[in-house]
Write an enzyme that holds these catalytic residues in place. Structure first.
Site, PDB file in Angstrom:
ATOM      1  N   HIS A   1       0.139  -1.149   3.247  1.00 17.67           N
ATOM      2  CA  HIS A   1      -1.056  -1.374   2.081  1.00 17.67           C
ATOM      3  C   HIS A   1      -0.656  -0.885   0.832  1.00 17.67           C
ATOM      4  O   HIS A   1       0.184   0.517   1.052  1.00 17.67           O
ATOM      5  CB  HIS A   1      -2.349  -1.169   2.371  1.00 17.67           C
ATOM      6  CG  HIS A   1      -2.288  -1.740   4.092  1.00 17.67           C
ATOM      7  ND1 HIS A   1      -2.914  -1.322   4.806  1.00 17.67           N
ATOM      8  CD2 HIS A   1      -2.157  -2.852   4.636  1.00 17.67           C
ATOM      9  CE1 HIS A   1      -3.503  -2.216   5.893  1.00 17.67           C
ATOM     10  NE2 HIS A   1      -2.485  -3.177   6.060  1.00 17.67           N
TER      11      HIS A   1
ATOM     12  N   GLU B   1       1.936   4.949  11.975  1.00 20.45           N
ATOM     13  CA  GLU B   1       1.418   5.065  10.588  1.00 20.45           C
ATOM     14  C   GLU B   1       1.797   6.195   9.462  1.00 20.45           C
ATOM     15  O   GLU B   1       1.731   7.492  10.759  1.00 20.45           O
ATOM     16  CB  GLU B   1       0.308   4.593   9.784  1.00 20.45           C
ATOM     17  CG  GLU B   1       0.198   4.482   8.509  1.00 20.45           C
ATOM     18  CD  GLU B   1      -1.145   3.778   8.386  1.00 20.45           C
ATOM     19  OE1 GLU B   1      -2.251   4.562   6.908  1.00 20.45           O
ATOM     20  OE2 GLU B   1      -2.156   3.165   8.614  1.00 20.45           O
TER      21      GLU B   1
ATOM     22  N   GLU C   1      -6.610  -1.372  -2.595  1.00 19.69           N
ATOM     23  CA  GLU C   1      -5.455  -1.544  -1.779  1.00 19.69           C
ATOM     24  C   GLU C   1      -5.160  -3.062  -1.669  1.00 19.69           C
ATOM     25  O   GLU C   1      -6.673  -4.150  -1.569  1.00 19.69           O
ATOM     26  CB  GLU C   1      -5.219  -1.149  -0.777  1.00 19.69           C
ATOM     27  CG  GLU C   1      -6.490  -1.336   0.403  1.00 19.69           C
ATOM     28  CD  GLU C   1      -6.493  -0.995   1.689  1.00 19.69           C
ATOM     29  OE1 GLU C   1      -4.940  -0.478   2.072  1.00 19.69           O
ATOM     30  OE2 GLU C   1      -7.063  -0.892   2.052  1.00 19.69           O
TER      31      GLU C   1
ATOM     32  N   GLU D   1       0.849   2.193   2.476  1.00 21.63           N
ATOM     33  CA  GLU D   1       0.821   2.700   3.500  1.00 21.63           C
ATOM     34  C   GLU D   1       2.048   2.329   4.563  1.00 21.63           C
ATOM     35  O   GLU D   1       2.247   1.321   4.672  1.00 21.63           O
ATOM     36  CB  GLU D   1      -0.482   2.248   4.562  1.00 21.63           C
ATOM     37  CG  GLU D   1      -1.700   3.042   3.344  1.00 21.63           C
ATOM     38  CD  GLU D   1      -3.102   2.395   3.590  1.00 21.63           C
ATOM     39  OE1 GLU D   1      -2.618   1.718   4.993  1.00 21.63           O
ATOM     40  OE2 GLU D   1      -3.649   2.710   3.129  1.00 21.63           O
TER      41      GLU D   1
ATOM     42  N   ARG E   1     -11.388  -4.822   5.383  1.00 20.97           N
ATOM     43  CA  ARG E   1      -9.926  -5.245   6.050  1.00 20.97           C
ATOM     44  C   ARG E   1      -9.665  -6.829   5.941  1.00 20.97           C
ATOM     45  O   ARG E   1      -8.681  -7.083   6.204  1.00 20.97           O
ATOM     46  CB  ARG E   1     -10.013  -4.544   7.179  1.00 20.97           C
ATOM     47  CG  ARG E   1      -9.679  -2.824   6.725  1.00 20.97           C
ATOM     48  CD  ARG E   1      -9.736  -2.202   7.761  1.00 20.97           C
ATOM     49  NE  ARG E   1      -9.433  -1.068   7.460  1.00 20.97           N
ATOM     50  CZ  ARG E   1     -10.241   0.094   7.375  1.00 20.97           C
ATOM     51  NH1 ARG E   1     -11.482  -0.530   7.280  1.00 20.97           N
ATOM     52  NH2 ARG E   1      -9.956   1.032   7.262  1.00 20.97           N
TER      53      ARG E   1
ATOM     54  N   GLU F   1      -1.291   3.761  15.700  1.00 24.92           N
ATOM     55  CA  GLU F   1      -1.548   2.806  14.827  1.00 24.92           C
ATOM     56  C   GLU F   1      -2.069   2.276  16.064  1.00 24.92           C
ATOM     57  O   GLU F   1      -2.527   2.361  17.267  1.00 24.92           O
ATOM     58  CB  GLU F   1      -1.018   1.899  14.177  1.00 24.92           C
ATOM     59  CG  GLU F   1      -0.941   2.314  12.634  1.00 24.92           C
ATOM     60  CD  GLU F   1      -2.405   1.125  12.026  1.00 24.92           C
ATOM     61  OE1 GLU F   1      -3.310   0.590  12.936  1.00 24.92           O
ATOM     62  OE2 GLU F   1      -2.857   2.014  10.647  1.00 24.92           O
TER      63      GLU F   1
ATOM     64  N   ASP G   1      31.037  -3.647  -7.016  1.00 28.19           N
ATOM     65  CA  ASP G   1      30.966  -4.955  -7.245  1.00 28.19           C
ATOM     66  C   ASP G   1      29.335  -5.860  -6.942  1.00 28.19           C
ATOM     67  O   ASP G   1      29.153  -6.065  -5.603  1.00 28.19           O
ATOM     68  CB  ASP G   1      32.168  -5.792  -6.240  1.00 28.19           C
ATOM     69  CG  ASP G   1      31.619  -7.612  -5.992  1.00 28.19           C
ATOM     70  OD1 ASP G   1      31.437  -7.741  -7.503  1.00 28.19           O
ATOM     71  OD2 ASP G   1      32.820  -7.774  -6.011  1.00 28.19           O
TER      72      ASP G   1
ATOM     73  N   ARG H   1      -3.239  -5.509   0.496  1.00 29.55           N
ATOM     74  CA  ARG H   1      -3.303  -5.581   1.714  1.00 29.55           C
ATOM     75  C   ARG H   1      -2.092  -6.214   2.310  1.00 29.55           C
ATOM     76  O   ARG H   1      -1.947  -6.276   3.752  1.00 29.55           O
ATOM     77  CB  ARG H   1      -4.849  -6.293   3.021  1.00 29.55           C
ATOM     78  CG  ARG H   1      -5.059  -4.306   2.054  1.00 29.55           C
ATOM     79  CD  ARG H   1      -6.980  -4.514   2.703  1.00 29.55           C
ATOM     80  NE  ARG H   1      -6.719  -4.628   4.616  1.00 29.55           N
ATOM     81  CZ  ARG H   1      -6.759  -3.887   5.565  1.00 29.55           C
ATOM     82  NH1 ARG H   1      -6.191  -2.403   5.039  1.00 29.55           N
ATOM     83  NH2 ARG H   1      -6.003  -3.938   5.962  1.00 29.55           N
TER      84      ARG H   1
ATOM     85  N   GLU I   1       3.714   1.034   7.970  1.00 32.48           N
ATOM     86  CA  GLU I   1       3.212   0.882   9.703  1.00 32.48           C
ATOM     87  C   GLU I   1       5.029   0.835  10.264  1.00 32.48           C
ATOM     88  O   GLU I   1       5.497   0.003   9.097  1.00 32.48           O
ATOM     89  CB  GLU I   1       2.116   0.102   9.830  1.00 32.48           C
ATOM     90  CG  GLU I   1       0.542   0.176   9.350  1.00 32.48           C
ATOM     91  CD  GLU I   1      -0.224  -0.019   9.158  1.00 32.48           C
ATOM     92  OE1 GLU I   1      -1.608  -0.739   9.129  1.00 32.48           O
ATOM     93  OE2 GLU I   1       0.311  -1.842   9.272  1.00 32.48           O
TER      94      GLU I   1
END
Length: 474
Positions: free
Chosen positions: A269, A220, A359, A133, A340, A212, A53, A361, A135
């Protein structure tokens, strides 16, 4: 080489499989499952599937909600967490029609496949490769309560800095100092290695795993680049392995973007590149960061639609507690190399033409990965179709630390949404790029927005413990 029905039946016989588990995906990106005895499994099951369903999975279907789930034989894997030998498969949801079934357009896996076909039909590329990635946090204890007379959460990571007086083994890590820290401080090393081996057994190749930044149990795991639709399936399986292996070791894993105040948040990311006829679409030795015009247009599409994208890539209220300055999380709409603080980062280490990429992020793993990855592709394709130049639009490149700009310069920058509500409002206004080619059905987006707005409204009504700290004695 694709599995045939005979291959699956042989796999069942050779491994003395007792149960067949069909894993399906709901609108929030969580597994649901139905299990049948292996002796009931036949070639007809692989063609006719099992009924379910769809309305109970969160899909507001116009058709009758009775659907059929058709397993994808190439996803067959022995489930390592079942004591009774169990073969697991995911697949696609189909509408029961006469004389033949047709795909349920709202089903996440079908949306990813539709996005890939749309890309191919445009002639832009034949394959999109992505690398998410992962994390996450590992806690030794967690519990919460939302009652009229008690609103609370308590969690613990034994080696966190707040246990320095009681941990008792000398493996406590200082706040925000856990990045790549080695044994004896890396107390979950064996567990994560087991996670990676289980992923490899499932056909998911891994680049590495490591601690990390956050000292309170953040880690990670990074897989290798994979085809987008394959990696969407792999994302579900990776999270399944991490959650279940953590429980086996007496811990609890969470992909919540910001489970701990004052510590680094957990993102997902997403690295991406396109290939056509075996050649990289994104590579150009003469372009900025050695990326082609198509790569820049793709980035332009992502940046143009980033506010509405956030509703699908960051679909929790907690997501926006991570997207704040000071924790290496992106807050600025822009692109740059090795930076970053911008929402799009071009890794300088990806030097070979077939690996040149960038990437995004901002995503986190509370997303439905099928919606997330398909939406990213659709935004990028819109950028290529309309030749959206991110430099001409004023989105970079920002080859400086955006966190350290003077306030007057920061005020000139465009920023990510600061709340889920803001992102949902953007999605309401800006979603034509998602519905192009019929990839995202209008009714799915309307239902998603309606459901998420109700979720936001519910959470907004609940008093927060920090509010007592601020306002109780006024």
């Amino acid at each position: 080489m694709a599995n045939t029905p005979k291959d699956i039946l042989k796999l069942i016989q050779d491994n003395d499989i007792k149960m067949i588990d069909f894993k399906m995906v709901d609108i929030n990106g969580q597994y649901r499952h139905v299990t049948i005895p292996a002796q009931n499994f036949s070639e007809d099951t692989m063609k006719s599937g099992v009924g379910f369903d769809a309305s109970n999975y969160g899909y507001a279907v116009v058709e009758k909600s009775d659907m059929v789930f058709i397993p994808d034989l190439d996803t067959a894997v022995i489930d390592p967490f079942c004591q009774i030998p169990t073969l697991s498969m995911t697949g696609n949801a189909m509408i029961i029609d006469t004389p033949a079934n047709r795909p349920l357009a709202q089903y996440p896996r079908n949306i990813v496949l539709a996005a890939e076909k749309y890309m191919q039909d445009l002639g832009v590329a034949d394959t999109m490769y992505i690398l998410p990635e992962f994390e996450f946090y590992l806690f030794d204890q967690v519990g919460w309560e939302v009652q009229p007379n008690s609103i609370a959460v308590g969690l613990d990571a034994n080696q966190s800095y707040w246990n320095s007086a009681t941990e008792g083994k000398g493996t406590v890590v200082a706040k925000q100092k856990a990045y790549h820290i080695a044994k004896p401080f890396d107390v979950s090393y064996e567990m994560r290695s087991e996670m990676c081996m289980l992923m490899k057994d499932a056909g998911i190749e891994i680049n590495y795993h490591h601690p990390e930044v956050a000292a309170s149990g953040q880690f990670e795991i990074e897989p290798q680049l994979g085809k987008m639709s394959t990696m969407a399936d792999a994302t579900m399986w990776i999270k399944y392995i991490i959650h279940n292996t953590a429980l086996k070791y007496g811990k609890s894993a969470t992909f919540m973007p910001k489970p701990i105040y004052g510590e680094a948040g957990s993102g997902m990311h997403v690295h991406m590149l396109l290939m056509k006829d075996g050649k990289p679409v994104f590579s150009d030795d003469n372009g900025y960061a050695r990326l082609s015009k198509e790569a820049h247009y793709f980035m332009g599409g992502l940046l143009k639609h980033i506010n509405s994208l956030c509703a699908l890539t960051n679909p929790s209220t907690n997501s926006f507690k991570r997207l704040v300055p000071g924790f290496e999380a992106p807050v600025t709409v822009g692109y740059a190399t090795s930076n970053r603080s911008a929402v799009i980062r071009i890794p300088a280490y990806a030097k070979s033409p077939e690996k040149r990429r960038f990437e995004l992020r901002n995503p986190d793993a509370t997303c439905n990965p099928y919606f997330c990855y398909a939406a990213i592709l659709m935004a990028g394709l819109d950028g290529i179709k309309n030749k959206i130049d991110p430099h001409a639009e004023g989105w970079g490149p920002y080859d400086m630390n955006l966190y350290h700009l003077p306030e007057e310069e920061k005020a000139k920058l465009k920023h990510l949404p600061t709340s889920l509500e803001e992102a949902l409002e953007a999605l309401e206004k800006d979603h034509d790029y998602l519905t192009a080619g019929g990839v995202f059905p209008e009714e799915l987006l309307a239902n998603f927005i309606r459901t998420k707005k109700a979720e936001v409204a519910e959470l907004n009504k609940i008093p927060h413990p920090a509010e007592f700290d601020k306002y109780y004695n006024l």
